[in-house]
Design an enzyme around this catalytic site. Sequence first.
Site, PDB file in Angstrom:
ATOM      1  N   ASP B  51    -117.244   0.874 -11.130  1.00 41.55           N
ATOM      2  CA  ASP B  51    -117.039  -0.593 -11.014  1.00 41.55           C
ATOM      3  C   ASP B  51    -118.334  -1.171 -11.795  1.00 41.55           C
ATOM      4  O   ASP B  51    -119.258  -0.670 -11.910  1.00 41.55           O
ATOM      5  CB  ASP B  51    -117.053  -0.696  -9.424  1.00 41.55           C
ATOM      6  CG  ASP B  51    -115.738  -0.324  -9.273  1.00 41.55           C
ATOM      7  OD1 ASP B  51    -114.766  -0.209  -9.895  1.00 41.55           O
ATOM      8  OD2 ASP B  51    -115.451  -0.236  -7.709  1.00 41.55           O
ATOM      9  N   TYR B 111    -121.284  11.987  -7.370  1.00 48.91           N
ATOM     10  CA  TYR B 111    -121.781  10.788  -7.409  1.00 48.91           C
ATOM     11  C   TYR B 111    -123.189  10.871  -6.308  1.00 48.91           C
ATOM     12  O   TYR B 111    -122.731  11.642  -5.537  1.00 48.91           O
ATOM     13  CB  TYR B 111    -120.752   9.828  -6.383  1.00 48.91           C
ATOM     14  CG  TYR B 111    -119.902   9.394  -7.442  1.00 48.91           C
ATOM     15  CD1 TYR B 111    -119.899   8.275  -8.281  1.00 48.91           C
ATOM     16  CD2 TYR B 111    -118.634   9.887  -7.713  1.00 48.91           C
ATOM     17  CE1 TYR B 111    -118.838   7.690  -9.156  1.00 48.91           C
ATOM     18  CE2 TYR B 111    -117.655   9.344  -8.389  1.00 48.91           C
ATOM     19  CZ  TYR B 111    -117.977   8.168  -9.199  1.00 48.91           C
ATOM     20  OH  TYR B 111    -116.818   7.772 -10.061  1.00 48.91           O
TER      21      TYR B 111
END
Lengths: 253, 253
Positions: B51, B111
């Site tokens: 994003d 992540y």
Amino acid sequence: MRLKLTIAYDGRSYEGWQSQVGNNTVQDHIKEALALTAKEPIALQGSGRTDAGVHALAQTAHFDAPEHLTMNPYNWVPALNTKLPATIRILSCEEVAPDFHARFSAVAKVYRYDLCTDPVLSPFKAGLAWHVPRLLDADVFQEALQVFTGRHDFQGFAANRGNETPETDWHRTITAAELEALPDGYRVTWCGDGFMYKMVRLMTGAAVHAAQGRIRMDDLRKLLDQPAGLPHGKSPLCAPSDGLYLQEVRYIS
Amino acid sequence: MRLKLTIAYDGRSYEGWQSQVGNNTVQDHIKEALALTAKEPIALQGSGRTDAGVHALAQTAHFDAPEHLTMNPYNWVPALNTKLPATIRILSCEEVAPDFHARFSAVAKVYRYDLCTDPVLSPFKAGLAWHVPRLLDADVFQEALQVFTGRHDFQGFAANRGNETPETDWHRTITAAELEALPDGYRVTWCGDGFMYKMVRLMTGAAVHAAQGRIRMDDLRKLLDQPAGLPHGKSPLCAPSDGLYLQEVRYIS
């Protein structure tokens, strides 16, 4: 009440410390935050300038809080930070003697310069370190840095601001030039009683050129001994602003 | 020849990975650099989206080099980096099997999420860590993170992209959620076979809320067990993009 601010900033977004037309300087942003807090303009005196793109871990400045403001010194920290861009942060605010002066009371400054020797500069280091992927001899680097320590006439390693006179004193004392190996490069820490315009960048750049075998140690020593007509701001020896951080301003306390 | 790129980027300057109108995405910038190098448009397939504001330490993508280009794979690295902004860096380029697919060949992703608990967020961390100065219980944080490990229906911790169907499979397996103390905060490292839209930010945000005593552990477990009508992209539990880094995309090799 005289107050001393300690300030950190990421210099990538600003045209240096000193107020100027356009107002995108660190001093202008802090003066605006001070005025918004005090509801009146407040003069702000820094310890000295930093150039466009140069960073600070602990710049210092002083101002006089208006009489009618009875805020605890510490409360200026959140009051100013909420009004400042996130890349300028007030780290502390403390009361100092009425004759304290951010510039004239300073007895020493510490600058650090970061170099990255990785083949590819991390995107998180862009503008925060000088990318020097070309091979660099650490022993020669160390030797070249020591050329500058002690008391010297640094006219050959200072750029003109335009307000110099025949009486300008170009002597400064470098008390330490420490070389530290980092996982991705080197860090040079410069301590001295004062630094002239672009002096840290000219000294660091010259030492890097020596460490890369692009300038001989003898020639480096000559550059320092013969200050007339020597490299200034536009010198190819000048290191970029990217890796330079004002790390500490020391006062007798 | 099919080539695999490994890419790092500072997400602060970009509207995420995926190409879109305006072209200020990481994929758009790399496609432009590829086209300039090859003198023709080249399709670029990433491992998945990140994003706006999300960073990458090692995003992956693949493309097919035109037949007429006989460059050594490694030479794509400087060829692309000289054409890219400094906040996007190609770290490596290597030949892969013709059936390699950056997205469909991936078997796991890692992540990391960085939190800063200092009272003042460093100006060098702005946009690079979530500033959480409010007191946080590390033991509760650790316990809350473990609620998500294992195989679950994560519909309650995923935001809709608008292309979901009744057949959409919301199951994913989280193989690890590791908590590490940093000098100025915490780092959470999430490993899993796949992550849906905003899933890492929703899980991290919920665990932080639990660690701050703002949501009970029982309620956190219920949120995961009862996926209908639960927090999505606009959830107050959602952590900001600032601290999120795509750290690794794993392939069987």
